[in-house]
Design an enzyme around this catalytic site. Structure first.
Site, PDB file in Angstrom:
ATOM      1  N   ARG B 183       0.926  -1.147   0.113  1.00 34.08           N
ATOM      2  CA  ARG B 183      -0.135  -0.100   0.022  1.00 34.08           C
ATOM      3  C   ARG B 183       0.812   1.206  -0.124  1.00 34.08           C
ATOM      4  O   ARG B 183       0.560   2.276   0.513  1.00 34.08           O
ATOM      5  CB  ARG B 183      -0.962   0.034   1.089  1.00 34.08           C
ATOM      6  CG  ARG B 183      -0.095  -0.274   2.574  1.00 34.08           C
ATOM      7  CD  ARG B 183      -0.991  -0.141   3.714  1.00 34.08           C
ATOM      8  NE  ARG B 183      -0.453  -0.772   4.943  1.00 34.08           N
ATOM      9  CZ  ARG B 183      -0.432  -0.359   5.989  1.00 34.08           C
ATOM     10  NH1 ARG B 183      -0.886   0.897   6.396  1.00 34.08           N
ATOM     11  NH2 ARG B 183       0.288  -0.995   7.057  1.00 34.08           N
ATOM     12  N   ASN B 184       2.222   0.915  -0.463  1.00 31.76           N
ATOM     13  CA  ASN B 184       3.244   2.039  -0.368  1.00 31.76           C
ATOM     14  C   ASN B 184       3.839   2.298  -1.697  1.00 31.76           C
ATOM     15  O   ASN B 184       3.898   1.245  -2.534  1.00 31.76           O
ATOM     16  CB  ASN B 184       4.193   1.817   0.789  1.00 31.76           C
ATOM     17  CG  ASN B 184       3.962   2.422   2.239  1.00 31.76           C
ATOM     18  OD1 ASN B 184       3.663   3.764   1.994  1.00 31.76           O
ATOM     19  ND2 ASN B 184       3.907   1.666   3.063  1.00 31.76           N
TER      20      ASN B 184
END
Ligand code: ZN
Lengths: 73, 371
Positions: B183-184
């Site tokens: 999620r980065n």
């Protein structure tokens, strides 16, 4: 709240004693816990590798889409 | 590689009955994603939204009633009161258009605090997952769904179904495939984790989560563009594939790590990378709790690969981890997410932490963060 449904399985007493000894100081709190763990492991290992997820036609159609999106050459 | 439960579920409406007459619920974009995930088999073996018995089993046993591992509730809150009974069909709409039908098997309520405590290990409303749960309705609807149509979504070219990824892996002749959840935007530490795993595998499946995140997280388009740049410049074309997983982050730490692994199993992965504080937030979970939980699932059907963090060591003159470098911490430079964010929000390259190509892409956005 409804509990889980359980049943009883018979194993020889000497085996049960051995298991009790074996699981001392492990994370397992009972012979039942241990047997459940082992059986789950065995059952999942016996799952067969299937390639029956799609038909030949379906596969060809999917390949076309994957090519159009640039995932396949 | 079998899907979870043995086969990939597909739930598509065959004939279009008259949908206009049906009672309906309007979905938000996050619930719509779950409808699609069920329909395309990303959530196999689920065929619809959970009923009370399933929810209870998931909360108490971390398993479905049929004993299959499953750790996260997939439930449909009744957002407005519907006059429906068991056996009725309702329409699920998005933007006024019917996207799916649902056969109501059950309407039930459940104490949400109990759900929160079991899933997130806290009732604290400042936990983003708890807040999301509390904001929803009190009543839930359980039952199977059938997808009628999907509205065009952003990032469509990155949205592959499990059948598609399975054909793709097969065409690439990948037998051992490792899944990577993210999620980065990628920093060099992530790249090393991926490449360490890839060394022993045939291919890596990079699978960013696209969906509601918390303010301060990176925007979805930024994550995808950044990974595109990384893969193009630093991976072999035949060893890395990226597609997206459209679902919201729950920040449920250990339970979500298992859920993430199950979903990647459905995409056809044989292995799954679990890092430090996977799917965690704040200090709600221990740093390696999300790894330890896997001990409870000998029957998961996908092998977790546990990683500790990578860092740069001045003495080793390279990127190492605590298993490979014997030097004390004064030699070490960490890939700190906080430092990286601070540099990026000032338009500066996080020195030694990020590939130039990746930085350029991120820096081309005026604001790369969710507001
Ligand atoms: Zn060193």
């Amino acid at each position: 709240m409804k509990g889980k449904k359980y049943t009883t399985v018979s194993i020889p007493m000497p085996l049960c004693e051995k298991v009790k000894e074996h699981i001392k100081d492990t994370g397992f709190t009972s012979v039942s816990d241990y047997v459940t763990y082992i059986l789950r492991e065995l059952m999942s290992n016996s799952e067969t590798n299937n390639s029956g997820d799609f038909t030949k036609e379906e596969e060809e159609k999917i390949k076309l889409r994957l090519r159009s999106l640039g995932y396949l050459d | 590689m079998q899907a979870h439960g043995g086969r990939i579920i597909e739930r598509f409406a065959r004939n279009s009955q008259d949908l206009e007459e049906l009672a309906y619920l309007e979905l938000d974009s996050e619930v719509l994603k779950e409808v699609e995930n069920i329909a395309y088999g990303i959530f196999s073996p689920l065929e619809g939204f959970m009923g009370k018995e399933e929810l209870e089993a998931v909360l108490n046993e971390m398993r479905l009633p049929n004993d299959l591992p499953w750790t996260i509730p997939i439930v449909l809150p009744e957002t407005r009161e519907l006059d429906v009974k068991e056996g009725d069909t309702v329409a699920l709409k998005f933007g006024g258009k019917t996207v799916a039908t649902m056969n109501i098997e059950e309407k039930y309520s459940f104490p949400k605090k109990e759900v929160a405590k079991k899933i997130f290990k806290t009732e604290d409303a400042s936990h983003p997952g708890v807040r999301g749960l509390m904001d929803g309705g009190e009543q839930f609807l359980g039952g199977k769904i059938n997808l009628v149509s999907t509205p065009k979504t952003e990032f469509g070219k990155y949205a592959l179904s499990p059948k598609e990824t399975r054909v793709l892996f097969k065409e690439k002749k990948w037998k051992q495939v490792v899944g990577f959840q993210t999620r980065n935007v990628p920093h060099i530490g992530h790249e090393y984790v991926q490449k360490a795993a890839l060394t022993f595998m045939d291919g890596i499946f990079i699978n960013p989560v696209i969906g509601k995140k918390k303010p301060g997280d990176f925007r979805d388009d930024v994550i995808l563009d950044a990974y595109d740049a990384l893969i193009k410049n630093y991976y072999l074309k035949d060893r890395a594939v990226m597609s997206i997983l459209k679902t919201r982050m729950r920040y449920a730490g250990p339970r979500e790590a298992v859920f993430h692994a199950i979903v990647r199993k459905n995409f056809g992965c044989t292995h799954f990378i679990v890092g430090r504080d996977h799917a965690g937030v704040g200090n709600y979970y221990g740093p390696y709790e999300a790894q330890e939980i896997f001990e409870e699932f000998p029957d998961l059907g996908i092998t977790p690969l546990f990683f500790r963090k990578f860092f740069y060591c001045n003495k080793c003159e390279g990127i190492v981890n605590e298993k490979t470098c014997p030097h004390p911490s004064e030699f070490h430079r960490n890939f700190s997410g906080t430092k990286m964010r601070a540099a990026l929000s000032e338009g500066k390259k996080p020195e030694g932490m990020m590939r130039e190509e990746v930085f350029k892409v991120i820096n081309s956005y005026e604001n790369p963060f969710v507001v």
